[in-house]
Design an enzyme around this catalytic site. Structure first.
Site, PDB file in Angstrom:
ATOM      1  N   ASN A  23       0.804  -1.224   0.000  1.00 50.92           N
ATOM      2  CA  ASN A  23       0.000   0.000   0.000  1.00 50.92           C
ATOM      3  C   ASN A  23       0.838   1.277   0.000  1.00 50.92           C
ATOM      4  O   ASN A  23       0.292   2.374  -0.081  1.00 50.92           O
ATOM      5  CB  ASN A  23      -0.988  -0.017   1.171  1.00 50.92           C
ATOM      6  CG  ASN A  23      -2.095  -1.033   0.919  1.00 50.92           C
ATOM      7  OD1 ASN A  23      -2.230  -1.542  -0.194  1.00 50.92           O
ATOM      8  ND2 ASN A  23      -2.871  -1.340   1.938  1.00 50.92           N
ATOM      9  N   ARG A 102      -8.744  -1.099  -7.030  1.00 51.07           N
ATOM     10  CA  ARG A 102      -9.261   0.223  -6.689  1.00 51.07           C
ATOM     11  C   ARG A 102      -8.179   1.309  -6.734  1.00 51.07           C
ATOM     12  O   ARG A 102      -8.422   2.430  -7.178  1.00 51.07           O
ATOM     13  CB  ARG A 102      -9.884   0.161  -5.298  1.00 51.07           C
ATOM     14  CG  ARG A 102     -10.469   1.476  -4.864  1.00 51.07           C
ATOM     15  CD  ARG A 102     -11.151   1.363  -3.522  1.00 51.07           C
ATOM     16  NE  ARG A 102     -11.432   2.672  -2.971  1.00 51.07           N
ATOM     17  CZ  ARG A 102     -12.512   3.393  -3.238  1.00 51.07           C
ATOM     18  NH1 ARG A 102     -13.425   2.918  -4.047  1.00 51.07           N
ATOM     19  NH2 ARG A 102     -12.689   4.567  -2.691  1.00 51.07           N
ATOM     20  N   CYS A 126     -11.415  -4.911  -3.893  1.00 56.17           N
ATOM     21  CA  CYS A 126     -11.904  -5.945  -2.981  1.00 56.17           C
ATOM     22  C   CYS A 126     -13.376  -5.710  -2.626  1.00 56.17           C
ATOM     23  O   CYS A 126     -13.821  -4.566  -2.532  1.00 56.17           O
ATOM     24  CB  CYS A 126     -11.114  -5.906  -1.685  1.00 56.17           C
ATOM     25  SG  CYS A 126      -9.477  -6.591  -1.801  1.00 56.17           S
ATOM     26  N   ARG A 131     -17.345   1.631  -0.906  1.00 53.24           N
ATOM     27  CA  ARG A 131     -16.142   2.372  -1.257  1.00 53.24           C
ATOM     28  C   ARG A 131     -16.355   3.431  -2.352  1.00 53.24           C
ATOM     29  O   ARG A 131     -15.846   3.304  -3.457  1.00 53.24           O
ATOM     30  CB  ARG A 131     -15.016   1.403  -1.643  1.00 53.24           C
ATOM     31  CG  ARG A 131     -14.717   0.405  -0.544  1.00 53.24           C
ATOM     32  CD  ARG A 131     -13.619  -0.550  -0.906  1.00 53.24           C
ATOM     33  NE  ARG A 131     -12.296  -0.002  -0.646  1.00 53.24           N
ATOM     34  CZ  ARG A 131     -11.179  -0.618  -0.950  1.00 53.24           C
ATOM     35  NH1 ARG A 131     -11.230  -1.786  -1.562  1.00 53.24           N
ATOM     36  NH2 ARG A 131     -10.013  -0.094  -0.685  1.00 53.24           N
ATOM     37  N   LYS A 172     -14.110  12.441   6.488  1.00 54.87           N
ATOM     38  CA  LYS A 172     -13.726  11.190   7.162  1.00 54.87           C
ATOM     39  C   LYS A 172     -12.321  10.878   6.653  1.00 54.87           C
ATOM     40  O   LYS A 172     -11.987  11.258   5.519  1.00 54.87           O
ATOM     41  CB  LYS A 172     -14.718  10.117   6.678  1.00 54.87           C
ATOM     42  CG  LYS A 172     -14.573   8.751   7.260  1.00 54.87           C
ATOM     43  CD  LYS A 172     -15.721   7.867   6.740  1.00 54.87           C
ATOM     44  CE  LYS A 172     -15.487   6.417   7.054  1.00 54.87           C
ATOM     45  NZ  LYS A 172     -16.512   5.544   6.493  1.00 54.87           N
ATOM     46  N   VAL A 175      -7.369   7.189   3.126  1.00 52.78           N
ATOM     47  CA  VAL A 175      -5.984   6.992   2.700  1.00 52.78           C
ATOM     48  C   VAL A 175      -5.840   7.375   1.227  1.00 52.78           C
ATOM     49  O   VAL A 175      -5.002   8.203   0.851  1.00 52.78           O
ATOM     50  CB  VAL A 175      -5.561   5.526   2.941  1.00 52.78           C
ATOM     51  CG1 VAL A 175      -4.177   5.257   2.344  1.00 52.78           C
ATOM     52  CG2 VAL A 175      -5.579   5.208   4.425  1.00 52.78           C
ATOM     53  N   ASP A 317      -6.959  -3.567   8.059  1.00 53.32           N
ATOM     54  CA  ASP A 317      -6.312  -4.608   7.253  1.00 53.32           C
ATOM     55  C   ASP A 317      -5.747  -5.752   8.102  1.00 53.32           C
ATOM     56  O   ASP A 317      -5.224  -6.729   7.556  1.00 53.32           O
ATOM     57  CB  ASP A 317      -5.183  -3.997   6.399  1.00 53.32           C
ATOM     58  CG  ASP A 317      -5.733  -3.148   5.263  1.00 53.32           C
ATOM     59  OD1 ASP A 317      -6.934  -3.229   4.986  1.00 53.32           O
ATOM     60  OD2 ASP A 317      -4.945  -2.398   4.650  1.00 53.32           O
ATOM     61  N   ILE A 339     -14.215   0.906   9.705  1.00 56.53           N
ATOM     62  CA  ILE A 339     -13.737   1.541   8.464  1.00 56.53           C
ATOM     63  C   ILE A 339     -14.600   1.120   7.269  1.00 56.53           C
ATOM     64  O   ILE A 339     -15.032   1.946   6.480  1.00 56.53           O
ATOM     65  CB  ILE A 339     -12.252   1.204   8.190  1.00 56.53           C
ATOM     66  CG1 ILE A 339     -11.381   1.496   9.422  1.00 56.53           C
ATOM     67  CG2 ILE A 339     -11.749   1.964   6.952  1.00 56.53           C
ATOM     68  CD1 ILE A 339     -11.206   2.942   9.792  1.00 56.53           C
ATOM     69  N   ARG A 409      -2.152 -11.054  -4.422  1.00 58.46           N
ATOM     70  CA  ARG A 409      -2.236  -9.594  -4.580  1.00 58.46           C
ATOM     71  C   ARG A 409      -1.408  -8.883  -3.529  1.00 58.46           C
ATOM     72  O   ARG A 409      -0.919  -7.784  -3.770  1.00 58.46           O
ATOM     73  CB  ARG A 409      -3.697  -9.128  -4.429  1.00 58.46           C
ATOM     74  CG  ARG A 409      -4.592  -9.558  -5.549  1.00 58.46           C
ATOM     75  CD  ARG A 409      -5.955  -8.940  -5.399  1.00 58.46           C
ATOM     76  NE  ARG A 409      -5.856  -7.490  -5.493  1.00 58.46           N
ATOM     77  CZ  ARG A 409      -6.887  -6.665  -5.406  1.00 58.46           C
ATOM     78  NH1 ARG A 409      -8.092  -7.148  -5.218  1.00 58.46           N
ATOM     79  NH2 ARG A 409      -6.719  -5.363  -5.495  1.00 58.46           N
TER      80      ARG A 409
HETATM   81  C1  EPZ Z   1      -6.646   1.960   1.679  1.00 54.20           C
HETATM   82  O1  EPZ Z   1      -7.824   1.835   0.911  1.00 54.20           O
HETATM   83  C2  EPZ Z   1      -5.945   0.630   1.568  1.00 54.20           C
HETATM   84  N1  EPZ Z   1      -5.614   0.353   0.177  1.00 54.20           N
HETATM   85  C3  EPZ Z   1      -6.827  -0.468   2.130  1.00 54.20           C
HETATM   86  O2  EPZ Z   1      -6.116  -1.678   2.093  1.00 54.20           O
HETATM   87  C4  EPZ Z   1      -7.165  -0.131   3.589  1.00 54.20           C
HETATM   88  O3  EPZ Z   1      -8.058  -1.098   4.082  1.00 54.20           O
HETATM   89  C5  EPZ Z   1      -7.801   1.250   3.662  1.00 54.20           C
HETATM   90  O4  EPZ Z   1      -6.935   2.240   3.043  1.00 54.20           O
HETATM   91  C6  EPZ Z   1      -8.065   1.708   5.081  1.00 54.20           C
HETATM   92  O5  EPZ Z   1      -6.869   1.712   5.810  1.00 54.20           O
HETATM   93  C7  EPZ Z   1      -4.489   0.816  -0.336  1.00 54.20           C
HETATM   94  O6  EPZ Z   1      -3.725   1.533   0.292  1.00 54.20           O
HETATM   95  C8  EPZ Z   1      -4.151   0.408  -1.724  1.00 54.20           C
HETATM   96  P1  EPZ Z   1     -10.014   4.702   2.435  1.00 54.20           P
HETATM   97  P2  EPZ Z   1      -8.675   3.113   0.514  1.00 54.20           P
HETATM   98  O7  EPZ Z   1     -10.278   5.668   1.331  1.00 54.20           O
HETATM   99  O8  EPZ Z   1      -7.747   4.257   0.346  1.00 54.20           O
HETATM  100  C9  EPZ Z   1     -14.678   5.779   2.773  1.00 54.20           C
HETATM  101  C10 EPZ Z   1      -5.785  -3.952   1.535  1.00 54.20           C
HETATM  102  O9  EPZ Z   1      -6.297  -5.030   1.945  1.00 54.20           O
HETATM  103  N2  EPZ Z   1     -14.560   6.651   1.589  1.00 54.20           N
HETATM  104  O10 EPZ Z   1      -9.084   5.096   3.519  1.00 54.20           O
HETATM  105  O11 EPZ Z   1      -9.529   2.720  -0.606  1.00 54.20           O
HETATM  106  C11 EPZ Z   1     -14.498   4.309   2.430  1.00 54.20           C
HETATM  107  O12 EPZ Z   1     -15.656   3.750   1.898  1.00 54.20           O
HETATM  108  C12 EPZ Z   1      -6.627  -2.737   1.246  1.00 54.20           C
HETATM  109  O13 EPZ Z   1      -4.575  -3.827   1.325  1.00 54.20           O
HETATM  110  C13 EPZ Z   1     -15.638   7.390   1.179  1.00 54.20           C
HETATM  111  O14 EPZ Z   1     -16.715   7.327   1.769  1.00 54.20           O
HETATM  112  O15 EPZ Z   1      -9.540   3.314   1.816  1.00 54.20           O
HETATM  113  C14 EPZ Z   1     -14.119   3.748   3.778  1.00 54.20           C
HETATM  114  O16 EPZ Z   1     -15.263   3.551   4.542  1.00 54.20           O
HETATM  115  C15 EPZ Z   1      -8.077  -2.993   1.248  1.00 54.20           C
HETATM  116  N3  EPZ Z   1     -15.503   8.183   0.077  1.00 54.20           N
HETATM  117  C16 EPZ Z   1     -13.295   4.877   4.395  1.00 54.20           C
HETATM  118  O17 EPZ Z   1     -13.637   6.059   3.666  1.00 54.20           O
HETATM  119  C17 EPZ Z   1     -14.333   8.271  -0.594  1.00 54.20           C
HETATM  120  O18 EPZ Z   1     -14.274   9.029  -1.598  1.00 54.20           O
HETATM  121  C18 EPZ Z   1     -11.796   4.688   4.353  1.00 54.20           C
HETATM  122  O19 EPZ Z   1     -11.403   4.276   3.065  1.00 54.20           O
HETATM  123  C19 EPZ Z   1     -13.216   7.524  -0.170  1.00 54.20           C
HETATM  124  C20 EPZ Z   1     -13.355   6.730   0.942  1.00 54.20           C
END
Ligand code: EPZ
Length: 430
Positions: A23, A102, A126, A131, A172, A175, A317, A339, A409
């Site tokens: 990541n 993603r 995933c 998301r 919120k 990442v 994770d 999350i 992956r």
């Molecule tokens: C990153 O995903 C990681 N992926 C994920 O790891 C990890 O689970 C996640 O961060 C949380 O730590 C990578 O780094 C490649 P988020 P990301 O945006 O960036 C909501 C793994 O197994 N949200 O931080 O996609 C979302 O739905 C993966 O390695 C919105 O609502 O996660 C979630 O509830 C899976 N609108 C929360 O925010 C948006 O526009 C956090 O998601 C964006 C996100």
């Protein structure tokens, strides 16, 4: 299709080298789109997601070559990869590529910042929740971009003079949206302030690399990041930070089986509260010169009460892996997922080992059992899949984990790393 066969019961003893973080590797590779000069990344893990991203970047015109020495099959050394986006030949990221991962959606930030436009398919990834991408789009709008959604694509355009600095306040912690805002703001005119930014170590790693490329960023790792845009970025050389999720996963594996493992290259500070949780459960954790040593002697595991949170809280994770561990605790544990709304798919598969788990909304209650029994299982995402491997390591008899492509992956040579430490685990091909 490949499967993993495990015969449970062996303690884990020895050393496991920790790979570069998936990541961190993905956003770092994407950052190569920001400059026509070469970005060299060391310690890049060999993972299916990295291979897929090479293809996606290739589609935009990035030349990718593996530089320097390649490690042999059993040395577990990451790749050095040179990425050169001399000319961006295409600003469209098509559905058939983006829908598979993603994070590939994140190309929208650098493409828009450098080329003034990007057409990127809405993402897949995933199956762990809906998301959405609203935070990304609002962030880019705050930098002056116009956004339209048409036929499953996000069409984004910068104003005629390019993106402009702005104030981005995420509702919120996200990442991915923080990564994209950082990359886009680095080439925007003027100052950008990101509030409620993600504080994950992978954000700091990307910011460090961008700074080496000439970006002006302050505050990465805190909730407020200041970026002074620069007109262009240069090449750089950067080593991907060690994978904290791989670290935590093997720590939980040894907590499960008992034994003593040194996680080479691991950094305790990257794990936030996760090692604290393991220590409270009765696992010993010691920082050594070359990594982190984790062990559990014959003593039982105390039950846990854990809620997933953005960094430095307990990472989502590692939630599935912790749940596998909780199945063997002496008593009742609770794990709350905050999350993602649908990240409990491993529960019904863990039940196949004889686990006793009850879900109520976002909280799982896990009653520890004396023995788990091997079973054929499969999972629909990466971390859920590895939780089944962890359960298999301690389950009586044979476990077959199907759909191994999820593991590929995100875990480099999982079965080789574990079998070197005494586990009976092998890949069945075909
Ligand atoms: C990153 O995903 C990681 N992926 C994920 O790891 C990890 O689970 C996640 O961060 C949380 O730590 C990578 O780094 C490649 P988020 P990301 O945006 O960036 C909501 C793994 O197994 N949200 O931080 O996609 C979302 O739905 C993966 O390695 C919105 O609502 O996660 C979630 O509830 C899976 N609108 C929360 O925010 C948006 O526009 C956090 O998601 C964006 C996100």
């Amino acid at each position: 299709m490949d499967r993993i066969r495990i015969v449970g019961g062996a303690k884990l003893e020895g050393r496991i080298p920790i790979s570069g973080a998936k990541n961190a590797a993905l956003p770092l590779m994407i950052a190569s789109l920001l400059t026509p000069y070469t970005l060299t990344l060391d310690n890049l893990p060999r993972l299916a997601d990295v291979v897929l991203l090479k293809r996606i970047l290739g589609n935009h015109g990035v030349e990718v070559t593996v530089a320097g020495k390649r490690a042999s099959q059993d040395e577990f050394e990451g790749d050095s990869v040179r990425l050169t986006a001399g000319e961006i030949v295409d600003t469209t990221a098509p559905y058939d590529l983006v829908s598979r991962m993603r994070a590939s959606f994140w190309v929208i930030g650098p493409l828009l910042a450098r080329m003034g436009e990007a057409k990127v398919s809405l993402p897949g990834g995933c199956a762990i929740g809906t998301r959405p991408v609203d935070f990304f789009l609002d962030a880019l709008k705050a930098l002056g971009a116009t956004i339209d959604i048409e036929a499953g694509y996000v069409l984004s355009k910068a104003p005629s003079g390019g993106l402009k600095g702005g104030r981005i306040t995420f509702p919120k912690v996200s990442v991915g949206a923080t990564h994209v805002a950082l990359m886009a703001a680095s080439l925007a005119k003027g100052e950008t302030v990101i509030e409620n930014a993600a504080r994950e170590p992978e954000i700091v790693d990307l910011a460090d690399c961008l700074i080496k490329m000439g970006a002006k960023i302050e505050g990465a790792g805190s909730s407020t990041i200041h970026i002074q845009g620069v007109p262009s970025l240069s090449g750089a050389r950067h080593s991907v930070l060690p994978d904290r999720i791989e670290t935590g996963t093997y720590a939980m594996a040894v907590a499960m089986t008992g034994g003593d493992i040194t996680l080479e290259g691991a950094r305790r500070d990257l794990l936030g509260s996760a090692f604290d949780v393991l220590e409270e459960a009765g696992v010993t954790v010691e920082v050594t010169n070359d990594g982190v040593r984790v062990g559990r002697n014959g003593a039982g595991l105390r039950p846990m009460n854990v809620t997933t949170e953005p960094f430095p809280g307990f990472p989502t994770d590692l939630q599935a892996q912790l749940m596998a561990l909780a199945c063997r605790a002496e008593g009742s544990s609770k794990i709350t997922e905050t999350i993602f709304e649908n990240r409990f798919m491993h529960v019904q598969e863990l039940a196949r080992f004889g686990a006793k788990i009850h879900i109520d909304g976002r909280t799982a209650t896990i009653e520890g059992v004396d023995t788990l029994k091997g079973a054929p299982v499969m999972a629909t995402d990466l971390r859920a899949s590895v939780s089944l491997v962890i359960a298999g390591l301690v389950a009586e008899g044979e476990t077959i984990v199907n759909r191994v492509y999820h593991l590929d992956r995100g875990f480099e040579r999982l079965e080789a790393k574990l079998s070197r430490c005494g586990a009976t685990i092998e890949r069945l091909t075909g």
